[in-house]
Design a protein around this motif. Structure first.
Motif, PDB file in Angstrom:
ATOM      1  N   GLN A 273       0.804  -1.218   0.000  1.00  0.00           N
ATOM      2  CA  GLN A 273       0.000   0.000   0.000  1.00  0.00           C
ATOM      3  C   GLN A 273       0.839   1.270   0.000  1.00  0.00           C
ATOM      4  OE1 GLN A 273      -3.625  -0.053   2.371  1.00  0.00           O
ATOM      5  NE2 GLN A 273      -3.026  -2.015   3.239  1.00  0.00           N
ATOM      6  N   ASP A 274       2.165   1.151  -0.108  1.00  0.00           N
ATOM      7  CA  ASP A 274       3.013   2.339   0.018  1.00  0.00           C
ATOM      8  C   ASP A 274       3.339   3.003  -1.317  1.00  0.00           C
ATOM      9  OD1 ASP A 274       4.645   0.415  -1.046  1.00  0.00           O
ATOM     10  OD2 ASP A 274       6.030   0.302   0.656  1.00  0.00           O
ATOM     11  N   GLY A 275       2.870   2.444  -2.432  1.00  0.00           N
ATOM     12  CA  GLY A 275       3.094   3.061  -3.736  1.00  0.00           C
ATOM     13  C   GLY A 275       4.497   2.901  -4.272  1.00  0.00           C
ATOM     14  N   ASN A 276       5.301   2.007  -3.669  1.00  0.00           N
ATOM     15  CA  ASN A 276       6.691   1.832  -4.097  1.00  0.00           C
ATOM     16  C   ASN A 276       6.909   0.609  -4.993  1.00  0.00           C
ATOM     17  OD1 ASN A 276       7.646   4.111  -2.806  1.00  0.00           O
ATOM     18  ND2 ASN A 276       8.044   3.031  -0.883  1.00  0.00           N
ATOM     19  N   ILE A 277       5.823  -0.020  -5.443  1.00  0.00           N
ATOM     20  CA  ILE A 277       5.945  -1.154  -6.352  1.00  0.00           C
ATOM     21  C   ILE A 277       5.810  -0.639  -7.788  1.00  0.00           C
ATOM     22  CG2 ILE A 277       4.960  -3.367  -7.061  1.00  0.00           C
ATOM     23  CD1 ILE A 277       6.210  -3.489  -4.338  1.00  0.00           C
ATOM     24  N   PHE A 278       6.834  -0.813  -8.585  1.00  0.00           N
ATOM     25  CA  PHE A 278       6.769  -0.342  -9.967  1.00  0.00           C
ATOM     26  C   PHE A 278       7.606  -1.258 -10.863  1.00  0.00           C
ATOM     27  CE2 PHE A 278      10.301   1.745  -7.921  1.00  0.00           C
ATOM     28  CZ  PHE A 278      11.325   1.638  -8.847  1.00  0.00           C
ATOM     29  N   GLU A 279       7.402  -1.097 -12.156  1.00  0.00           N
ATOM     30  CA  GLU A 279       8.121  -1.896 -13.145  1.00  0.00           C
ATOM     31  C   GLU A 279       8.463  -1.006 -14.334  1.00  0.00           C
ATOM     32  OE1 GLU A 279       9.893  -5.497 -14.354  1.00  0.00           O
ATOM     33  OE2 GLU A 279       8.939  -4.947 -12.443  1.00  0.00           O
ATOM     34  N   ILE A 280       9.730  -1.024 -14.768  1.00  0.00           N
ATOM     35  CA  ILE A 280      10.175  -0.263 -15.933  1.00  0.00           C
ATOM     36  C   ILE A 280      10.478  -1.245 -17.058  1.00  0.00           C
ATOM     37  CG2 ILE A 280      11.934   1.293 -16.849  1.00  0.00           C
ATOM     38  CD1 ILE A 280      12.281   2.412 -14.036  1.00  0.00           C
ATOM     39  N   GLY A 281       9.823  -1.055 -18.200  1.00  0.00           N
ATOM     40  CA  GLY A 281      10.011  -1.952 -19.331  1.00  0.00           C
ATOM     41  C   GLY A 281      11.262  -1.627 -20.123  1.00  0.00           C
ATOM     42  N   THR A 282      11.506  -2.389 -21.159  1.00  0.00           N
ATOM     43  CA  THR A 282      12.676  -2.174 -22.018  1.00  0.00           C
ATOM     44  C   THR A 282      12.284  -1.588 -23.371  1.00  0.00           C
ATOM     45  OG1 THR A 282      12.507  -4.455 -22.790  1.00  0.00           O
ATOM     46  CG2 THR A 282      13.970  -4.030 -20.924  1.00  0.00           C
ATOM     47  N   THR A 283      10.979  -1.532 -23.635  1.00  0.00           N
ATOM     48  CA  THR A 283      10.498  -0.967 -24.903  1.00  0.00           C
ATOM     49  C   THR A 283       9.334  -0.021 -24.610  1.00  0.00           C
ATOM     50  OG1 THR A 283       8.799  -2.635 -25.348  1.00  0.00           O
ATOM     51  CG2 THR A 283      11.059  -3.172 -25.999  1.00  0.00           C
ATOM     52  N   ASN A 284       8.715   0.453 -25.690  1.00  0.00           N
ATOM     53  CA  ASN A 284       7.588   1.375 -25.530  1.00  0.00           C
ATOM     54  C   ASN A 284       6.260   0.647 -25.371  1.00  0.00           C
ATOM     55  OD1 ASN A 284       7.531   0.496 -28.268  1.00  0.00           O
ATOM     56  ND2 ASN A 284       6.270   2.275 -28.824  1.00  0.00           N
ATOM     57  N   LYS A 285       6.330  -0.673 -25.192  1.00  0.00           N
ATOM     58  CA  LYS A 285       5.107  -1.460 -25.003  1.00  0.00           C
ATOM     59  C   LYS A 285       5.229  -2.344 -23.762  1.00  0.00           C
ATOM     60  CE  LYS A 285       3.944  -1.703 -29.935  1.00  0.00           C
ATOM     61  NZ  LYS A 285       3.675  -2.593 -31.089  1.00  0.00           N
ATOM     62  N   MET A 286       4.098  -2.562 -23.134  1.00  0.00           N
ATOM     63  CA  MET A 286       4.067  -3.446 -21.972  1.00  0.00           C
ATOM     64  C   MET A 286       2.671  -4.060 -21.893  1.00  0.00           C
ATOM     65  SD  MET A 286       4.737  -2.612 -17.909  1.00  0.00           S
ATOM     66  CE  MET A 286       6.463  -2.185 -18.113  1.00  0.00           C
ATOM     67  N   THR A 287       2.617  -5.336 -21.511  1.00  0.00           N
ATOM     68  CA  THR A 287       1.327  -6.006 -21.315  1.00  0.00           C
ATOM     69  C   THR A 287       1.199  -6.433 -19.856  1.00  0.00           C
ATOM     70  OG1 THR A 287       2.219  -8.194 -21.884  1.00  0.00           O
ATOM     71  CG2 THR A 287       1.280  -6.877 -23.675  1.00  0.00           C
ATOM     72  N   LEU A 288      -0.001  -6.302 -19.346  1.00  0.00           N
ATOM     73  CA  LEU A 288      -0.289  -6.759 -17.984  1.00  0.00           C
ATOM     74  C   LEU A 288      -1.507  -7.672 -18.044  1.00  0.00           C
ATOM     75  CD1 LEU A 288       0.653  -3.504 -17.665  1.00  0.00           C
ATOM     76  CD2 LEU A 288       0.578  -4.224 -15.275  1.00  0.00           C
ATOM     77  N   GLU A 289      -1.440  -8.747 -17.306  1.00  0.00           N
ATOM     78  CA  GLU A 289      -2.531  -9.714 -17.256  1.00  0.00           C
ATOM     79  C   GLU A 289      -2.902  -9.955 -15.803  1.00  0.00           C
ATOM     80  OE1 GLU A 289      -3.046 -13.684 -19.689  1.00  0.00           O
ATOM     81  OE2 GLU A 289      -1.811 -14.069 -17.908  1.00  0.00           O
ATOM     82  N   PHE A 290      -4.178  -9.801 -15.491  1.00  0.00           N
ATOM     83  CA  PHE A 290      -4.661 -10.049 -14.130  1.00  0.00           C
ATOM     84  C   PHE A 290      -5.549 -11.282 -14.132  1.00  0.00           C
ATOM     85  CE2 PHE A 290      -8.199  -9.421 -11.062  1.00  0.00           C
ATOM     86  CZ  PHE A 290      -7.466  -9.632  -9.899  1.00  0.00           C
ATOM     87  N   LEU A 291      -5.252 -12.201 -13.216  1.00  0.00           N
ATOM     88  CA  LEU A 291      -6.022 -13.436 -13.103  1.00  0.00           C
ATOM     89  C   LEU A 291      -6.491 -13.643 -11.674  1.00  0.00           C
ATOM     90  CD1 LEU A 291      -3.823 -15.857 -15.233  1.00  0.00           C
ATOM     91  CD2 LEU A 291      -6.148 -15.146 -15.774  1.00  0.00           C
ATOM     92  N   SER A 292      -7.761 -14.010 -11.517  1.00  0.00           N
ATOM     93  CA  SER A 292      -8.258 -14.403 -10.191  1.00  0.00           C
ATOM     94  C   SER A 292      -8.852 -15.802 -10.315  1.00  0.00           C
ATOM     95  CB  SER A 292      -9.320 -13.417  -9.687  1.00  0.00           C
ATOM     96  OG  SER A 292     -10.477 -13.444 -10.489  1.00  0.00           O
ATOM     97  N   ASP A 293      -8.689 -16.609  -9.267  1.00  0.00           N
ATOM     98  CA  ASP A 293      -9.238 -17.959  -9.309  1.00  0.00           C
ATOM     99  C   ASP A 293     -10.674 -17.953  -8.780  1.00  0.00           C
ATOM    100  OD1 ASP A 293      -8.964 -17.708  -6.587  1.00  0.00           O
ATOM    101  OD2 ASP A 293      -7.413 -19.224  -6.371  1.00  0.00           O
ATOM    102  N   HIS A 294     -11.219 -19.135  -8.540  1.00  0.00           N
ATOM    103  CA  HIS A 294     -12.623 -19.259  -8.155  1.00  0.00           C
ATOM    104  C   HIS A 294     -12.895 -18.759  -6.737  1.00  0.00           C
ATOM    105  CE1 HIS A 294     -14.352 -21.286 -11.599  1.00  0.00           C
ATOM    106  NE2 HIS A 294     -13.298 -22.071 -11.675  1.00  0.00           N
ATOM    107  N   SER A 295     -11.888 -18.787  -5.854  1.00  0.00           N
ATOM    108  CA  SER A 295     -12.169 -18.559  -4.433  1.00  0.00           C
ATOM    109  C   SER A 295     -11.441 -17.339  -3.879  1.00  0.00           C
ATOM    110  CB  SER A 295     -11.764 -19.801  -3.620  1.00  0.00           C
ATOM    111  OG  SER A 295     -10.367 -20.005  -3.710  1.00  0.00           O
ATOM    112  N   CYS A 338      13.322   8.275  -0.878  1.00  0.00           N
ATOM    113  CA  CYS A 338      13.320   7.204  -1.873  1.00  0.00           C
ATOM    114  C   CYS A 338      12.580   5.971  -1.370  1.00  0.00           C
ATOM    115  CB  CYS A 338      14.753   6.812  -2.231  1.00  0.00           C
ATOM    116  SG  CYS A 338      15.587   7.982  -3.331  1.00  0.00           S
ATOM    117  N   GLY A 339      12.636   5.746  -0.070  1.00  0.00           N
ATOM    118  CA  GLY A 339      12.048   4.531   0.481  1.00  0.00           C
ATOM    119  C   GLY A 339      13.064   3.424   0.655  1.00  0.00           C
ATOM    120  N   ASP A 340      14.219   3.557  -0.017  1.00  0.00           N
ATOM    121  CA  ASP A 340      15.287   2.561   0.129  1.00  0.00           C
ATOM    122  C   ASP A 340      16.562   3.194   0.704  1.00  0.00           C
ATOM    123  OD1 ASP A 340      16.260   4.098  -1.945  1.00  0.00           O
ATOM    124  OD2 ASP A 340      16.315   2.479  -3.420  1.00  0.00           O
ATOM    125  N   MET A 341      16.457   4.445   1.174  1.00  0.00           N
ATOM    126  CA  MET A 341      17.547   5.190   1.809  1.00  0.00           C
ATOM    127  C   MET A 341      18.656   5.586   0.838  1.00  0.00           C
ATOM    128  SD  MET A 341      16.777   5.807   4.930  1.00  0.00           S
ATOM    129  CE  MET A 341      18.341   6.368   5.585  1.00  0.00           C
TER     130      MET A 341
END
Length: 712
Positions: A273-295, A338-341
């Motif tokens: 919940q701290d907003g410090n999770i991020f991902e930097i890609g290597t190109t100008n495109k990125m795909t994200l897929e979200f999956l949830s199971d039955h329960s 920075c969050g990582d000092m």
């Protein structure tokens, strides 16, 4: 789908319901199967019964009645709704009467083909222990564990969204109760909505989230996002909140249930919940897929994407090791931006307000000598002249007097536990506490701390205060929404047509404590008839049924209040009629006159004040954690404007403080099992500025005056 129940006779010692299911293959669903009186249902049931053979020994051994219904579950106790529009479901008699004991009830919900079910709880008030009374929600019409979405019990306030979605057009809500401790129950609304999920995102920046965020996402869904930014940039995605903590993956390591996958090679889950999770890609495109199971579902995530320069990802800014970008002015200033000092490594400390640690870190001077090792090597706790209320250990560390002779080595060299006398041997002095039986104890702040220190227990008398009745996960800057009933002594003071102006704290059925400067801004503010007092208020936009509004009978400002220095900034308000305490309205405990505010302790500030300096007031009650600051160092930072009736509090990371509109509200400190009113929000230089903590009136300094005027 068929379900069967084994229901043990009522005269047996233990009552149990055993539930199972089986699937009918090669049989298309017919709407007539919804009614067990139709010929179609009876014909299908007869076919199934010919195939199913129940062992007679099992029937005899369990002494049961056997109920068997295909496609319709527990028909006698079940309630079915077709949610073409908003349909209300609730426990019997809600909210006027408690729900019935020893029951099992279920609501079967079905929408039109091609829709999903939306279930929104308006109120939830059950017993705290889910093993006794509970509500359980399933993504099916049969209560099968691997299709369970969530199990609910206890109280949830309106500030905690409880909205669930199905993966298809059916949902089941069940409720089980035992034979005691019944509560009002729940009320919910059901509707059918179209399913939505995947999309393509283009442009230099934007935001996206899981369906229904911040409510619960549906089970058994798959969402895809295709992000494309200008061709000379790369994609950066930052998760402002990521809440995918299904049972079994709370730590974010075992992402084999619900998760988001980035570019088909990296999974994320867990609770962040701290907003410090991020991902930097290597190109100008990125795909994200979200999956949830039955329960078991959670809240999901909220994210933003942006196009960045792969060569210079932080133009004109400092590039943190973890990828964040911050202002160059924020480096080597004592705050972990920075969050990582990484912004505080290899530093030369700036200015006179910073302490250089032996570890090379910079720390604000006001953390020096507060009993907390902020440097990590003890630099900030060396060569300390301990303040009043603190003892100097043999190793020169400062420790609160209340920790002396408590059986714990707080000094680190055991010097706080040497030469300790038993309570019966303590001589009565000005610094000891006198029990009702005339004997004295040398424990500091013993009143209402949850531990009976006097032989006659008199230190724990009159402690019906400082305890919240409801659950709970200046505006206070950098804070968050408080849960409803979390701080039931918080008061909102409204003046004429201005609306909310100041805060206050309930100390009895008739009296409030606030700041003197709230009622002495102008002569007109000292007139009781001009004020309206709201007790139990959680949201300024909604006056709930449990909120109480009162007028004032009188206002008593401390006669020694100085409007130029804010010294003695405290006032009392008497209500025009007594209030009845409830789950949402409770008094806070008052400290004894010898109470010492413990330096280094983490405490809570609350209020409806501005969310930023110069900003507007918060609609929902805010809370924030701050730390009590070393008096002498804080006094230096505040240009020696503190008096003996004031103390400081702030946070190490900065950005959290009381602000306009919080004045008069409480600084809450937990002592044992009770919350004490340690301070009253008084003044400060701006809001949440660095090295400028908030200043509070020390309530214990006015304990005698409060008792004289109110009898409390």
């Amino acid at each position: 789908m068929c379900a069967f129940f084994f229901l043990v006779r009522k005269n047996e010692y233990a009552k149990r319901i055993y539930i199972g299911s089986m699937k009918i293959q090669n049989q298309a669903f017919d709407n007539a199967y919804e009614n067990s009186d139709t010929p179609e249902f009876k014909a299908l049931a007869e076919k199934v019964q010919q195939q199913v053979r129940l062992p007679g020994s099992l029937t005899q051994y369990m002494n049961t009645f056997f109920y068997f219904y295909c496609l319709k579950v527990n028909r006698q106790q079940s309630k079915r709704d077709q949610p073409d529009r908003n349909v209300k479901i609730e426990t019997t008699g809600f909210p006027a009467k408690s729900y019935e004991p020893n029951t099992f009830t279920q609501w079967e919900l079905r929408g039109d083909e091609g829709t999903i079910i939306k279930l929104e709880f308006d109120a939830m008030y059950l017993e705290e222990n889910c093993s006794n009374d509970f509500v359980k929600i399933y993504d099916s019409l049969v209560p099968i564990e691997n299709r369970a979405l969530e199990e609910l019990c206890e109280h949830y306030s309106p500030s905690e969204p409880l909205t669930f979605y199905s993966s298809g057009n059916v949902m089941l809500v069940t409720m089980a109760t035992n034979d005691k401790y019944n509560f009002p129950g729940f009320r919910a609304y059901v509707s059918q909505v179209p399913p939505t999920c995947s999309t393509k995102l283009t442009g230099p920046k934007g935001t996206f989230s899981t369906p229904n965020f911040p409510n619960y996402y549906p089970p058994n869904i798959k969402c895809d996002w295709e992000i494309e930014v200008p061709s000379d940039k790369v994609v950066k995605v930052t998760f402002k909140k990521l809440l995918l903590a299904e049972p079994g993956q709370e730590n974010g390591k075992n992402c084999d249930k619900d998760y988001v996958m980035i570019d088909k090679n990296k999974k994320l889950c867990g609770d962040h919940q701290d907003g410090n999770i991020f991902e930097i890609g290597t190109t100008n495109k990125m795909t994200l897929e979200f999956l949830s199971d039955h329960s078991y579902v959670d809240r999901g995530f909220q994210a933003e994407y942006e196009a960045i320069d792969p060569v210079d990802p932080c133009p004109g800014k400092f590039h943190c090791r973890n990828g964040l970008c911050i202002s160059q002015n924020l480096t080597c200033d004592g705050w972990n931006d920075c969050g990582d000092m990484s912004d505080e490594k290899n530093c030369k400390c700036k200015g006179d307000s910073l302490l250089t640690c032996g570890s090379g870190l910079c720390k604000p001077l006001f953390w020096k000598c507060d009993g907390v090792d902020d440097c990590g090597d003890g630099t900030d706790e060396r060569d300390c002249a301990c303040e009043t209320g603190y003892i100097t250990c043999t190793n020169k560390k400062c420790v609160s007097e209340k920790k002396q002779c408590d059986g714990k080595d707080d000094c680190g060299d055991n010097s706080d536990e040497l030469n300790c006398k038993k309570n019966s041997e303590v001589q009565c002095t000005e610094s000891t506490y006198k029990c009702k039986n005339g004997k004295c104890i040398d424990k500091k702040n013993p009143v209402c701390d949850g531990s009976s220190d006097c032989e006659d227990g008199s230190d724990e008398e009159n402690c019906a205060c400082g305890r919240k009745k409801l659950r709970s996960s200046t505006r206070i800057v950098g804070g968050e929404d408080a849960a409803q009933g979390e701080f039931p002594w918080q008061v909102s003071l409204h003046f004429q047509t201005y609306g909310h102006v100041c805060g206050a704290s309930i100390i009895s059925e008739n009296w409030l404590v606030t700041a003197a400067h709230c009622v002495q801004i102008d002569d007109i503010f000292g007139e009781p008839a001009k004020w309206e007092v709201y007790l139990g208020l959680h949201d300024q936009r909604k006056i709930e049924s449990f909120v109480v509004k009162r007028k004032l009978k009188q206002i008593i400002s401390n006669p020694n209040y100085n409007p130029n220095t804010f010294n003695n900034d405290i006032a009392l308000m008497e209500l025009d009629s007594p209030i009845k305490f409830s789950d949402y309205i409770q008094p806070i405990c008052l400290p004894n006159n010898d109470y010492k505010v413990p330096v280094g302790e983490t405490v809570f500030i609350t209020g409806f004040g501005a969310t930023r300096e110069g900003g507007t007031a918060a609609k929902v009650l805010q809370k924030a954690e701050v730390r009590i600051i070393n008096y002498s160092e804080c006094n230096k930072l505040m240009s020696y404007r503190l008096t003996s009736k004031m103390f400081c509090a702030g946070v190490l990371t900065g950005g959290v403080d009381a602000c306009q509109g919080d004045s008069g509200g409480p600084l809450n400190i937990l002592e044992g099992d009770y919350m004490l009113l340690a301070g009253v929000v008084s003044w400060g230089d701006g809001c949440a500025r660095r090295n400028k903590p908030g200043i509070y009136t020390t309530v214990s300094e006015f304990r005698g005056w409060i008792k004289e005027k109110t009898g409390v």
